[in-house]
Design a protein around this motif. Structure first.
Motif, short mmCIF file in Angstrom:
data_model
loop_
_atom_site.label_atom_id
_atom_site.label_comp_id
_atom_site.label_asym_id
_atom_site.label_seq_id
_atom_site.Cartn_x
_atom_site.Cartn_y
_atom_site.Cartn_z
N LYS A 1 0.83 -1.21 0.00
CA LYS A 1 0.00 0.00 0.00
C LYS A 1 0.86 1.26 0.00
N GLY A 2 2.08 1.15 0.51
CA GLY A 2 2.94 2.31 0.63
C GLY A 2 2.62 3.16 1.84
N ALA A 3 1.77 2.65 2.70
CA ALA A 3 1.39 3.34 3.93
C ALA A 3 0.83 2.29 4.89
N ARG A 4 0.57 2.69 6.13
CA ARG A 4 0.06 1.74 7.13
C ARG A 4 -1.37 1.34 6.80
N TRP A 5 -1.63 0.02 6.94
CA TRP A 5 -2.98 -0.50 6.75
C TRP A 5 -3.81 -0.30 8.01
N THR A 6 -5.10 -0.19 7.84
CA THR A 6 -5.99 -0.37 8.98
C THR A 6 -6.19 -1.87 9.15
N PRO A 7 -6.62 -2.35 10.31
CA PRO A 7 -6.86 -3.78 10.46
C PRO A 7 -7.84 -4.33 9.41
N ALA A 8 -8.90 -3.60 9.13
CA ALA A 8 -9.87 -4.07 8.15
C ALA A 8 -9.24 -4.14 6.76
N GLU A 9 -8.45 -3.13 6.41
CA GLU A 9 -7.79 -3.13 5.11
C GLU A 9 -6.78 -4.28 5.02
N ALA A 10 -6.02 -4.50 6.10
CA ALA A 10 -5.05 -5.59 6.10
C ALA A 10 -5.73 -6.93 5.90
N GLY A 11 -6.88 -7.11 6.55
CA GLY A 11 -7.62 -8.35 6.40
C GLY A 11 -8.13 -8.53 4.98
N GLU A 12 -8.63 -7.45 4.38
CA GLU A 12 -9.13 -7.53 3.01
C GLU A 12 -7.99 -7.85 2.05
N ALA A 13 -6.83 -7.20 2.25
CA ALA A 13 -5.69 -7.45 1.38
C ALA A 13 -5.20 -8.88 1.53
N ALA A 14 -5.10 -9.36 2.78
CA ALA A 14 -4.64 -10.74 3.01
C ALA A 14 -5.58 -11.75 2.38
N THR A 15 -6.89 -11.50 2.45
CA THR A 15 -7.87 -12.40 1.85
C THR A 15 -7.68 -12.50 0.35
N LYS A 16 -7.43 -11.37 -0.30
CA LYS A 16 -7.21 -11.37 -1.75
C LYS A 16 -5.91 -12.10 -2.10
N LEU A 17 -4.86 -11.88 -1.30
CA LEU A 17 -3.59 -12.56 -1.55
C LEU A 17 -3.73 -14.07 -1.41
N LEU A 18 -4.47 -14.50 -0.39
CA LEU A 18 -4.67 -15.94 -0.17
C LEU A 18 -5.42 -16.58 -1.33
N ALA A 19 -6.31 -15.83 -1.96
CA ALA A 19 -7.06 -16.35 -3.10
C ALA A 19 -6.14 -16.62 -4.28
N ASP A 20 -5.02 -15.89 -4.35
CA ASP A 20 -4.06 -16.06 -5.45
C ASP A 20 -2.93 -17.01 -5.11
N ALA A 21 -2.84 -17.40 -3.85
CA ALA A 21 -1.73 -18.25 -3.40
C ALA A 21 -2.06 -19.72 -3.58
N GLY A 22 -1.03 -20.53 -3.63
CA GLY A 22 -1.24 -21.96 -3.69
C GLY A 22 -1.74 -22.52 -2.38
N THR A 23 -2.36 -23.68 -2.43
CA THR A 23 -2.86 -24.32 -1.21
C THR A 23 -1.73 -25.08 -0.55
N PRO A 24 -1.43 -24.82 0.74
CA PRO A 24 -0.33 -25.52 1.40
C PRO A 24 -0.64 -27.00 1.57
N LEU A 25 0.40 -27.80 1.58
CA LEU A 25 0.22 -29.22 1.85
C LEU A 25 -0.15 -29.40 3.31
N PRO A 26 -0.99 -30.38 3.63
CA PRO A 26 -1.40 -30.58 5.02
C PRO A 26 -0.29 -31.19 5.86
N ALA A 27 -0.34 -30.97 7.16
CA ALA A 27 0.58 -31.64 8.08
C ALA A 27 0.31 -33.14 8.04
N TYR A 28 1.34 -33.93 8.27
CA TYR A 28 1.15 -35.38 8.33
C TYR A 28 0.18 -35.70 9.47
N GLY A 29 -0.80 -36.55 9.15
CA GLY A 29 -1.76 -36.97 10.14
C GLY A 29 -2.96 -36.05 10.28
N ALA A 30 -2.98 -34.94 9.52
CA ALA A 30 -4.12 -34.01 9.61
C ALA A 30 -5.32 -34.62 8.91
#
Length: 303
Positions: free
Chosen positions: A273-302
């Protein structure tokens, strides 16, 4: 005896049984003189006996190789320093260190007590650090004296350290720590002629047979035993040899006939953003990033 490690001296910790034994035998078969370290403890780290290390030494000697037993506790300063001294006093040099010693005290985290946490971190993580430190001090002295070694360290992590493993919080944390230790040591010791890598093996040993009994049985038909510890050892021998020049700071998964170069944390989707996020903005940004990220492999035994 000629071979990939002819003329080299290798130390293997936890070499009385399982993977360590297989590594020691394979190194000796390729011409290395081997210091076989093992306390002879039980699966949970209790008790001690010199028999397992001595038996492996006897096997190597019977096949025409060179080996000596070491029964010290490598998670202590004296044990680790005496391990290095044994190689130097017996064979006059040290070329490779294979850190393998360990045991299990599995519990779900809510049932894991402090002693079990400390014991597993001590043998796996401290038991890697101290032999590495004492071996590297010798190699640094050699380099400063104008005798730069062709030295190798092979550390032992685990899939549990890379992905996590349910019921093994202490073990997973220790094995993840070993990866971090490997990366730092590779960066620090290269100037002294030392290469440091890690393996994440899968094989039938005392530490795995209970958890994976259904998939780790010896083939009844005499076919390829994919879970034999000896399957992992050829990679260890190569990493302990001069032949792997230029390979350092890497983690390899080894199982059966499969070798995989593991690729660790690296940047994925990002936004600035080039500036400090608000908590709501950080959450919205993180949600969008997660949608573009790969799915992590599960822990063994999960589940």
């Amino acid at each position: 005896m000629n071979g990939l490690c002819s003329g080299r001296v290798a130390v293997v910790t936890g070499a009385g049984r399982g993977l360590g034994r297989a590594h020691a035998l394979a190194l000796a078969a390729e011409g290395a003189a081997v210091v076989v370290n093992d306390l002879g403890v039980g699966l949970d780290g209790t008790g001690a006996a010199t028999g397992p290390a001595r038996q492996v030494v006897d096997e190597i000697l019977a096949s025409g190789g060179q080996a000596v037993a070491h029964g010290g506790d490598i998670a202590t300063t004296e044990g680790a320093s005496s391990l290095v001294r044994t190689a130097l006093e017996t064979y006059g040099r040290l070329d490779a260190l294979v850190n393998n010693a360990g045991f299990l005290r599995d519990r779900m985290l809510v049932n894991l007590d402090e002693d079990d946490w400390d014991a597993v971190l001590r043998v796996h993580l401290k038991g890697h650090f101290l032999p590495l430190r004492h071996a590297a001090a010798h190699w640094r002295a050699e380099a400063k004296a104008g005798r730069t070694p062709t030295a190798r360290v092979v550390n032992t992590s685990s899939g549990a350290g890379l992905l996590g493993s349910v019921g093994q919080g202490n073990y997973s944390a220790a094995k993840a720590g070993i990866v971090g230790l490997t990366l730092v040591a590779a960066a620090e010791f290269g100037r002294y002629g030392v290469q440091v890598n890690a393996i994440a093996p899968a094989a039938r040993t005392r530490m795995t047979e209970a958890a994976f009994a259904d998939t780790m049985a010896v083939p009844a038909d005499g076919g390829f035993d994919a879970m034999a510890p000896a399957n992992v050892s050829p990679l260890v021998v190569w990493l302990a040899s001069a032949a792997c020049a230029g390979v350092t700071g890497r983690v390899f998964e080894a199982e059966g006939g499969r070798i995989t170069v593991m690729e660790g944390w690296r940047p994925g989707p990002t936004v600035d953003k080039g500036a400090r996020w608000t908590p709501a903005e950080a959450g919205e940004a993180a949600t969008k990033l997660l949608a573009d990220a790969g799915t992590p492999l599960p822990a063994y035994g999960a589940q």
